[in-house]
Scaffold this motif. Structure first.
Motif, mmCIF file in Angstrom:
data_model
loop_
_atom_site.group_PDB
_atom_site.id
_atom_site.type_symbol
_atom_site.label_atom_id
_atom_site.label_comp_id
_atom_site.label_asym_id
_atom_site.label_seq_id
_atom_site.Cartn_x
_atom_site.Cartn_y
_atom_site.Cartn_z
ATOM 1 N N ARG A 215 0.824 -1.201 0.000
ATOM 2 C CA ARG A 215 0.000 0.000 0.000
ATOM 3 C C ARG A 215 0.863 1.259 0.000
ATOM 4 N NH1 ARG A 215 -4.481 2.155 4.446
ATOM 5 N NH2 ARG A 215 -5.281 3.836 3.130
ATOM 6 N N ILE A 216 1.930 1.255 0.789
ATOM 7 C CA ILE A 216 2.730 2.479 0.951
ATOM 8 C C ILE A 216 4.084 2.413 0.260
ATOM 9 C CG2 ILE A 216 3.824 1.743 3.118
ATOM 10 C CD1 ILE A 216 3.453 4.671 4.090
ATOM 11 N N ALA A 217 4.591 1.207 -0.031
ATOM 12 C CA ALA A 217 5.934 1.101 -0.610
ATOM 13 C C ALA A 217 6.076 1.812 -1.957
ATOM 14 C CB ALA A 217 6.333 -0.371 -0.728
ATOM 15 N N PRO A 218 5.115 1.727 -2.889
ATOM 16 C CA PRO A 218 5.300 2.442 -4.168
ATOM 17 C C PRO A 218 5.419 3.951 -3.996
ATOM 18 C CG PRO A 218 3.609 0.753 -4.395
ATOM 19 C CD PRO A 218 3.918 0.853 -2.927
ATOM 20 N N LEU A 219 4.603 4.535 -3.125
ATOM 21 C CA LEU A 219 4.688 5.978 -2.889
ATOM 22 C C LEU A 219 6.035 6.342 -2.268
ATOM 23 C CD1 LEU A 219 3.485 8.813 -2.779
ATOM 24 C CD2 LEU A 219 2.372 8.183 -0.607
ATOM 25 N N THR A 220 6.459 5.546 -1.286
ATOM 26 C CA THR A 220 7.752 5.799 -0.665
ATOM 27 C C THR A 220 8.877 5.708 -1.680
ATOM 28 O OG1 THR A 220 6.934 4.867 1.413
ATOM 29 C CG2 THR A 220 9.319 5.058 1.172
ATOM 30 N N ALA A 221 8.833 4.670 -2.527
ATOM 31 C CA ALA A 221 9.891 4.472 -3.520
ATOM 32 C C ALA A 221 9.968 5.640 -4.488
ATOM 33 C CB ALA A 221 9.651 3.159 -4.276
ATOM 34 N N CYS A 222 8.832 6.074 -5.018
ATOM 35 C CA CYS A 222 8.846 7.179 -5.984
ATOM 36 C C CYS A 222 9.219 8.502 -5.327
ATOM 37 C CB CYS A 222 7.479 7.291 -6.661
ATOM 38 S SG CYS A 222 7.243 6.087 -7.986
ATOM 39 N N SER A 223 8.746 8.732 -4.110
ATOM 40 C CA SER A 223 9.055 9.982 -3.418
ATOM 41 C C SER A 223 10.542 10.079 -3.103
ATOM 42 C CB SER A 223 8.233 10.078 -2.128
ATOM 43 O OG SER A 223 8.537 11.261 -1.411
ATOM 44 N N SER A 321 10.498 13.226 4.137
ATOM 45 C CA SER A 321 9.358 12.603 4.821
ATOM 46 C C SER A 321 9.211 11.116 4.525
ATOM 47 C CB SER A 321 8.065 13.339 4.447
ATOM 48 O OG SER A 321 7.902 13.379 3.050
ATOM 49 N N GLY A 322 9.663 10.665 3.367
ATOM 50 C CA GLY A 322 9.520 9.253 3.036
ATOM 51 C C GLY A 322 10.279 8.332 3.968
ATOM 52 N N ILE A 323 11.316 8.845 4.643
ATOM 53 C CA ILE A 323 12.100 7.991 5.532
ATOM 54 C C ILE A 323 11.281 7.525 6.726
ATOM 55 C CG2 ILE A 323 13.042 9.773 7.059
ATOM 56 C CD1 ILE A 323 14.934 6.815 5.462
ATOM 57 N N LEU A 324 10.217 8.245 7.054
ATOM 58 C CA LEU A 324 9.369 7.832 8.175
ATOM 59 C C LEU A 324 8.713 6.484 7.914
ATOM 60 C CD1 LEU A 324 7.609 11.247 8.927
ATOM 61 C CD2 LEU A 324 9.487 10.204 10.207
ATOM 62 N N THR A 325 8.572 6.111 6.651
ATOM 63 C CA THR A 325 7.958 4.832 6.308
ATOM 64 C C THR A 325 8.763 3.667 6.860
ATOM 65 O OG1 THR A 325 7.096 5.806 4.276
ATOM 66 C CG2 THR A 325 7.115 3.416 4.402
ATOM 67 N N TYR A 326 10.083 3.802 6.922
ATOM 68 C CA TYR A 326 10.913 2.706 7.419
ATOM 69 C C TYR A 326 10.532 2.362 8.859
ATOM 70 C CZ TYR A 326 13.952 3.412 3.346
ATOM 71 O OH TYR A 326 14.445 3.525 2.073
ATOM 72 N N ALA A 327 10.389 3.378 9.694
ATOM 73 C CA ALA A 327 10.007 3.144 11.080
ATOM 74 C C ALA A 327 8.589 2.599 11.156
ATOM 75 C CB ALA A 327 10.119 4.432 11.885
ATOM 76 N N ALA A 328 7.693 3.121 10.304
ATOM 77 C CA ALA A 328 6.299 2.663 10.327
ATOM 78 C C ALA A 328 6.209 1.176 9.999
ATOM 79 C CB ALA A 328 5.472 3.480 9.330
ATOM 80 N N LEU A 348 13.300 -1.160 -3.478
ATOM 81 C CA LEU A 348 12.403 -0.443 -4.382
ATOM 82 C C LEU A 348 12.867 0.996 -4.582
ATOM 83 C CD1 LEU A 348 8.884 -1.675 -3.210
ATOM 84 C CD2 LEU A 348 10.281 -2.555 -5.075
ATOM 85 N N VAL A 349 13.250 1.660 -3.501
ATOM 86 C CA VAL A 349 13.666 3.062 -3.586
ATOM 87 C C VAL A 349 14.834 3.225 -4.551
ATOM 88 C CG1 VAL A 349 14.755 4.952 -2.308
ATOM 89 C CG2 VAL A 349 12.792 3.757 -1.317
#
Length: 410
Positions: A215-223, A321-328, A348-349
């Motif tokens: 759900r969130i990995a594609p957005l994180t990767a592109c951002s 801001s995308g780095i916050l996904t790692y902790a999430a 992916l990133v």
């Protein structure tokens, strides 16, 4: 876990130093681009490919890296890999052909591939779960210092040496960093996963078949990929050829962009931790920040050139801001998968960063240069606009909810 300040620094500083070098290597070509273009006679697509080789080599190490971190621990893995980065720096410094330059750049990317993920893994071993976003933010701020070092300090070095001398110096510092990680960081007993390769690969499969992940990995990767690709190479040409700044002003803007990035890593990590205590998830903070980053890029691509300074500062701040996904995601999956979760996102990133940095150069090359040594302003806008559209699509994918992913993965 409550740690003394001395022990905290023994753990944090060596890993922060490694990531400092990783980020310096990543973005230094934005400053060295004019010298590389002149000395090696490169075009925009070739320059993009050469610089992006860092990303694909980095990405290629991520999945085995996750298994190695969970099995052998971050201290040993990062120390060994940094030796490869040092060899790559020396190879790049000696390169007279594109083959040697690409080999050196690839070894650098492979060698620093553990610098962030090893730190994250170490922090999950030593620090309490509640502090991960904040400590991760300080770790990322060390990368911001690396980005700062790649601007004015590198420009100063170029006043008494050339780009080859810069990479020789970086290779020597990288050897020192490897020694610090191995000898300064205290050993830590871990519970490695010794159940066999098939079981370890099952952990990777569990991550890559998770609807939460997709759900969130594609957005994180592109951002993150857009941030890395533009800051690491194309921000310099943009400031020179779209905004029309002189070299001194370009270096100054890149410097303050890096400062904004460092501030963003620290403040967004602290803000995310505070909001989490108030009941808002880390993932919510990450997605909100990435949405604001999209807005900043839209204004950069479509707005007038005179807005450049505040927009590039905001680009540096919200691009973190995308780095916050790692902790999430680390909080979502079991602790024994923490290394593999982070490296799965990183895979992916950096694959997308490789493609993005190269594709931007290809798009720029579709417009003829206005004069030798310059890129088309329209081409630069089009290349960065392509990455912006990818992020908008991924944000829509995220907002569509997890029901689509569960149906797709069924």
């Amino acid at each position: 876990m409550k740690l003394s300040p001395a022990l905290f620094l023994r753990i944090f500083l060596p890993f922060a130093g490694g990531y400092f070098l990783s980020y310096l290597y990543r973005v230094v070509n934005a400053v060295l681009a004019p010298d590389l273009l002149r000395d090696m006679n490169l075009g925009p697509s070739t320059l993009g490919l050469l610089t992006a080789t860092y990303f694909i080599a980095f990405a290629s190490a991520q999945l085995p890296l996750g298994v190695l971190l969970d099995r052998y621990g971050p201290r040993k893995v990062e120390a060994v890999l940094l030796l490869f980065a040092a060899v790559g720096a020396f190879c790049f410094a000696r390169g007279q052909t594109m083959v040697l330059l690409i080999l050196g750049r690839g070894l650098i990317g492979f060698g620093v591939s553990a610098c962030l993920m090893a730190a994250f893994k170490a922090y999950t071993l030593w620090f309490s779960r509640e502090t991960w976003p904040l400590v991760n933010g300080f770790q990322m701020a060390a990368g911001g210092l690396g980005a700062l070092a790649a601007t004015s300090p590198v420009q100063w070095m170029l006043s008494w040496t050339d780009w080859r001398g810069v990479f020789i110096a970086l290779g020597l510092v990288t050897l020192l960093a490897a020694a610090l990680v191995f000898f300064a960081v205290p050993p830590k007993e871990i519970e490695p996963d010794r159940s066999g390769l098939n079981h370890q690969l099952q952990g990777i499969r569990d991550i890559f078949t998770s609807s939460v992940f997709w759900r969130i990995a594609p957005l994180t990767a592109c951002s993150q990929a857009s941030f890395f690709a533009i800051q690491g190479l194309w921000a310099g040409p943009w400031l020179k050829d779209v905004t029309g700044l002189r070299p001194e002003a370009v270096f100054s803007t890149l410097f303050w962009l890096a400062v904004a990035m460092m501030v963003g890593f620290i403040l967004l990590g602290a803000l995310s931790e505070r909001l989490h205590r108030l009941g808002l998830s880390v993932q919510f903070s990450a997605v909100t920040g990435m949405g604001l980053f999209i807005l900043v890029q839209l204004l950069l691509v479509t707005g007038p050139a005179r807005w450049h300074r505040p927009l590039w500062l905001l680009f540096g701040f919200w691009g973190t801001s995308g780095i916050l996904t790692y902790a999430a995601l680390s909080q979502t999956f079991p602790a024994h998968l923490s290394g593999r979760v982070s490296t799965a996102v990183n895979l992916l990133v950096f694959v997308v960063a490789f493609i993005g940095q190269w594709i931007i150069g290809v798009v720029i090359g579709c417009w003829p240069p206005p004069e030798p040594g310059k890129f088309s302003a329209l081409g630069l806008r089009a290349g960065c606009g392509f990455m912006l559209l990818c992020q908008v699509f991924c944000l829509c994918w995220y907002l569509a909810g997890s029901r689509v992913m569960r149906t797709w993965l069924r």
